[in-house]
Scaffold this motif. Structure first.
Motif, PDB file in Angstrom:
ATOM      1  N   ARG A  37       1.357  -1.176   0.138  1.00 29.58           N
ATOM      2  CA  ARG A  37       0.342  -0.019  -0.167  1.00 29.58           C
ATOM      3  C   ARG A  37       0.877   1.150  -0.279  1.00 29.58           C
ATOM      4  NH1 ARG A  37      -5.524  -0.364   1.234  1.00 29.58           N
ATOM      5  NH2 ARG A  37      -5.276   1.718   1.733  1.00 29.58           N
ATOM      6  N   PHE A  38       0.763   2.242  -0.673  1.00 33.63           N
ATOM      7  CA  PHE A  38       0.641   3.679  -0.379  1.00 33.63           C
ATOM      8  C   PHE A  38       0.030   4.651  -0.691  1.00 33.63           C
ATOM      9  CE2 PHE A  38       3.959   0.748  -2.985  1.00 33.63           C
ATOM     10  CZ  PHE A  38       5.232   0.803  -2.668  1.00 33.63           C
ATOM     11  N   GLY A  39       0.114   5.140   0.621  1.00 36.34           N
ATOM     12  CA  GLY A  39      -1.312   5.925   0.876  1.00 36.34           C
ATOM     13  C   GLY A  39      -2.646   5.392   0.916  1.00 36.34           C
ATOM     14  N   LYS A  40      -2.975   5.435  -0.336  1.00 34.57           N
ATOM     15  CA  LYS A  40      -4.827   5.035  -0.089  1.00 34.57           C
ATOM     16  C   LYS A  40      -4.987   4.259  -1.351  1.00 34.57           C
ATOM     17  CE  LYS A  40      -7.666   8.894   1.661  1.00 34.57           C
ATOM     18  NZ  LYS A  40      -8.977  10.075   0.970  1.00 34.57           N
ATOM     19  N   LEU A  41      -3.644   4.211  -2.558  1.00 35.42           N
ATOM     20  CA  LEU A  41      -3.519   2.914  -2.660  1.00 35.42           C
ATOM     21  C   LEU A  41      -2.796   1.250  -2.894  1.00 35.42           C
ATOM     22  CD1 LEU A  41      -1.894   5.653  -6.009  1.00 35.42           C
ATOM     23  CD2 LEU A  41      -4.687   5.329  -5.644  1.00 35.42           C
ATOM     24  N   ALA A  42      -3.305   0.621  -3.250  1.00 38.43           N
ATOM     25  CA  ALA A  42      -3.254  -1.073  -3.119  1.00 38.43           C
ATOM     26  C   ALA A  42      -2.337  -0.802  -4.652  1.00 38.43           C
ATOM     27  CB  ALA A  42      -3.991  -1.736  -2.447  1.00 38.43           C
ATOM     28  N   VAL A  43      -1.307  -1.396  -4.816  1.00 34.82           N
ATOM     29  CA  VAL A  43      -0.599  -2.445  -5.944  1.00 34.82           C
ATOM     30  C   VAL A  43      -1.673  -3.212  -6.107  1.00 34.82           C
ATOM     31  CG1 VAL A  43       1.507  -2.079  -7.235  1.00 34.82           C
ATOM     32  CG2 VAL A  43       1.031  -0.983  -5.864  1.00 34.82           C
ATOM     33  N   ILE A  44      -2.253  -3.420  -7.634  1.00 32.08           N
ATOM     34  CA  ILE A  44      -2.974  -4.916  -8.001  1.00 32.08           C
ATOM     35  C   ILE A  44      -1.674  -5.860  -9.256  1.00 32.08           C
ATOM     36  CG2 ILE A  44      -5.162  -4.595  -6.563  1.00 32.08           C
ATOM     37  CD1 ILE A  44      -6.144  -3.804 -10.064  1.00 32.08           C
ATOM     38  N   ASP A  45      -1.131  -4.567  -9.898  1.00 30.34           N
ATOM     39  CA  ASP A  45      -0.237  -5.891 -11.068  1.00 30.34           C
ATOM     40  C   ASP A  45       0.686  -4.709 -11.294  1.00 30.34           C
ATOM     41  OD1 ASP A  45      -0.025  -7.550 -12.792  1.00 30.34           O
ATOM     42  OD2 ASP A  45      -1.781  -7.177 -14.138  1.00 30.34           O
ATOM     43  N   VAL A  46       1.624  -4.687 -12.087  1.00 28.53           N
ATOM     44  CA  VAL A  46       2.332  -4.421 -12.628  1.00 28.53           C
ATOM     45  C   VAL A  46       1.919  -4.907 -14.224  1.00 28.53           C
ATOM     46  CG1 VAL A  46       4.110  -6.218 -12.475  1.00 28.53           C
ATOM     47  CG2 VAL A  46       4.757  -3.369 -13.000  1.00 28.53           C
ATOM     48  N   GLN A  71       9.764   1.470 -19.013  1.00 24.00           N
ATOM     49  CA  GLN A  71       8.993   1.527 -17.598  1.00 24.00           C
ATOM     50  C   GLN A  71       8.577   1.161 -16.445  1.00 24.00           C
ATOM     51  OE1 GLN A  71       8.253   5.702 -16.583  1.00 24.00           O
ATOM     52  NE2 GLN A  71       6.583   5.685 -18.266  1.00 24.00           N
ATOM     53  N   LYS A  72       8.462   0.388 -15.897  1.00 19.15           N
ATOM     54  CA  LYS A  72       7.407  -0.209 -15.368  1.00 19.15           C
ATOM     55  C   LYS A  72       6.004   0.484 -15.012  1.00 19.15           C
ATOM     56  CE  LYS A  72      10.115  -3.849 -13.367  1.00 19.15           C
ATOM     57  NZ  LYS A  72      10.923  -4.233 -12.179  1.00 19.15           N
ATOM     58  N   ILE A  73       4.412   0.093 -14.981  1.00 22.32           N
ATOM     59  CA  ILE A  73       3.315   1.051 -14.896  1.00 22.32           C
ATOM     60  C   ILE A  73       2.546   0.117 -14.037  1.00 22.32           C
ATOM     61  CG2 ILE A  73       0.903   2.451 -16.299  1.00 22.32           C
ATOM     62  CD1 ILE A  73       3.645   3.584 -15.975  1.00 22.32           C
ATOM     63  N   TRP A  74       1.783   0.830 -12.213  1.00 25.35           N
ATOM     64  CA  TRP A  74       1.594  -0.290 -11.686  1.00 25.35           C
ATOM     65  C   TRP A  74      -0.357  -0.165 -11.463  1.00 25.35           C
ATOM     66  CZ3 TRP A  74       4.373  -3.654  -9.189  1.00 25.35           C
ATOM     67  CH2 TRP A  74       5.984  -3.441  -9.460  1.00 25.35           C
ATOM     68  N   HIS A  75      -0.471  -1.088 -11.603  1.00 20.25           N
ATOM     69  CA  HIS A  75      -1.813  -1.685 -11.073  1.00 20.25           C
ATOM     70  C   HIS A  75      -2.954  -0.654  -9.975  1.00 20.25           C
ATOM     71  CE1 HIS A  75      -3.159  -2.500 -15.285  1.00 20.25           C
ATOM     72  NE2 HIS A  75      -1.364  -1.960 -15.536  1.00 20.25           N
ATOM     73  N   CYS A  76      -3.224   0.192  -9.641  1.00 16.30           N
ATOM     74  CA  CYS A  76      -3.671   0.812  -8.149  1.00 16.30           C
ATOM     75  C   CYS A  76      -5.374   0.706  -7.653  1.00 16.30           C
ATOM     76  CB  CYS A  76      -2.755   1.875  -7.467  1.00 16.30           C
ATOM     77  SG  CYS A  76      -0.726   1.752  -7.864  1.00 16.30           S
ATOM     78  N   ASN A  77      -5.627   0.028  -6.687  1.00 14.59           N
ATOM     79  CA  ASN A  77      -7.042   0.592  -6.555  1.00 14.59           C
ATOM     80  C   ASN A  77      -6.573   1.088  -5.192  1.00 14.59           C
ATOM     81  OD1 ASN A  77      -8.379  -1.149  -8.065  1.00 14.59           O
ATOM     82  ND2 ASN A  77      -8.079  -3.229  -6.996  1.00 14.59           N
TER      83      ASN A  77
END
Length: 480
Positions: free
Chosen positions: A76-85, A98-104
């Motif tokens: 988790r980063f603040g209100k964001l939860a990483v689910i995929d990349v 570069q990597k892009i992270w999918h966050c809820n």
């Protein structure tokens, strides 16, 4: 007819297979099919194929080969939860990616975030956090929090404005404690970038200036503004006077003062310049008498003193350089340090006529101005400044007036005799008026006719009339 060049038909480049070639704007392109979509043709430059810049239709960005790295998934980063990349190729030419992270987000939103924005804490929500100062979650159907009645510094939010920012953000109408009304973006309120209508910065400015000392000035109150909006401050000088001064003229970040006083400092400086320096010694220089004032490059009048150097030279020196110790000799000290002797340096063997000729600079400048920096006969640029009276005659008259013999060397005279000769020479020389500007050919022609020693102004009048057919206006060359 297909363009000439190497045939790439049927060749495989990564996921692409070249099929058909064509020319466009003078360059070769190939219609290629990708392994992911065999029925779709893609236009690819030949150079991009041969150098490996393009190896797919773009499908590699969504389906990267190998494991792209999943160390942040589930964190988790603040209100964001990483689910995929996913890996995104930014530049096919240099193969940069570069990597892009999918966050809820906790509010229910979804966002894609770069790695650096996550790890540096610059992105902690899907954007909902930017519109609220409260941790209370938004109700269903709401997009913005209602900030009505909330205080931010000196501002209290009254109601929502109909306007929107350039990015579509909310704008709120606020009232300041001082009574002014102002419209502020919600983002500026939340981040505390705007805390007042502007009066707070004015109060801080007063705290910064009032009571502060700037050399001789002490700020006592706030004054009026100039027509350009610059703030003035009322200052009391150590002499007792009060004066309004613009803030940026009081001082800068380096502690340097632009305005030191109400004006009394400049008066004291001018009075010190008028101080009698006669017989005072500065290094090798002894002040003899006050010389004519000259203008600096800035157009200010500068006070000069005629000084006698220990080597025997006389020179006019700016009083500021004398008092500051910038100049300690006529130049001989510098020459001795270099081990060289410049023209005119008195080493005991300089001829008296040469010595006097090199000390009439002011007379030369006045003569050039009177002739408008041109030869008075031809109108061309001049080479020589001609004396209407023989210079040798002026030198002989100087020695007769001083009752001194003419010796070959300056070193044979005492310091008192040199001072007497120098002052008397300038008095006599200036009494004969200014010279005239001539080209070198006309100057040599005159002396070939009338000689170098025994000529008079009437000889030049005759020479001038013979060249121009006009009378010579002597009055135009009388020294002011």
């Amino acid at each position: 007819m297909p363009p000439k060049g190497k045939n790439l038909s049927g060749m495989v480049f990564g996921f692409l297979t070249a099929k058909e070639v064509y020319s466009k704007n003078g360059k070769r392109y190939w219609k290629c099919v990708c392994a992911c979509t065999p029925n779709v043709l893609h236009d690819v430059p030949q150079q991009s194929l041969k150098k490996g810049y393009m190896t797919s239709c773009g499908c590699r960005a969504e389906k990267p080969k190998g494991n792209p790295g999943k160390k942040y998934i589930g964190k988790r980063f603040g209100k964001l939860a990483v689910i995929d990349v996913e890996i995104v190729y930014m530049d096919w030419k240099y193969n940069s990616k570069q990597k892009i992270w999918h966050c809820n987000c906790d509010c229910g939103g979804f966002v894609k975030v770069r790695t650096d924005l996550l790890t540096m804490g610059r992105k902690t929500s899907c954007g909902c956090e930017q519109e609220t100062d409260s941790s209370t979650p938004l109700k269903e159907g709401e997009r913005y929090h209602d900030l009505t009645g909330i205080r931010f510094g000196l501002l209290v939010v009254k109601h929502e404005s109909e306007e929107r920012s350039a990015s579509g953000g909310m704008i709120w109408n606020c009232i300041c404690d001082c009574g002014n009304e102002i419209s502020v973006r919600a983002l500026s309120l939340r981040h505390r970038n705007t805390k007042s209508c502007g009066c707070l910065s004015s109060l801080k400015e007063e705290e910064h200036y009032i009571g502060q000392r700037f050399d001789r000035l002490v700020v006592i109150a706030k004054g009026n503004k100039t027509e350009f909006g610059h703030q003035k401050w009322i200052c009391r000088c150590d002499c007792g006077n009060e004066k309004e001064i613009i803030g940026f003229n009081l001082g800068d970040s380096k502690g340097e003062y632009r305005t030191r006083s109400c004006g009394c400092y400049s008066i004291e400086v001018r009075e010190s310049m008028a101080e009698d320096l006669k017989d005072l010694i500065f290094g090798r220089l002894k002040c003899i008498s006050k010389a004519k004032s000259r203008k600096s490059y800035a157009g200010n009048n500068r006070t000069y003193w005629l000084c006698h150097c220990e080597c025997g030279n006389f020179k006019g020196i700016d009083v500021v350089h004398l008092k500051n110790g910038d100049i300690l000799s006529c130049g001989c000290l510098r020459n001795e340090m270099k081990g060289k002797f410049a023209p005119g340096y008195v080493d005991g063997s300089t001829n008296l006529v040469y010595y006097f000729r090199n000390r009439i600079t002011e007379w030369k400048e006045s003569s050039k101005r009177a002739c408008n920096y041109r030869c008075i006969i031809s109108g061309e640029y001049f080479d020589k400044i001609h004396h209407l009276y023989s210079f040798s005659q002026i030198v002989r008259e100087t020695f007769r007036e001083c009752d001194l013999p003419i010796l070959d060397k300056i070193a044979d005279y005492s310091q008192e005799d040199l001072v007497k000769l120098f002052v008397t020479f300038h008095e006599i020389h200036d009494s004969y008026g200014l010279g005239v500007c001539l080209t070198e050919d006309l100057h040599n022609e005159f002396h070939n006719i009338y000689g170098n020693r025994n000529f008079a102004p009437s000889d030049f009048y005759q020479f001038y009339y013979g060249k121009t057919g006009k009378r010579f206006e002597q009055i135009a060359f009388t020294k002011e």
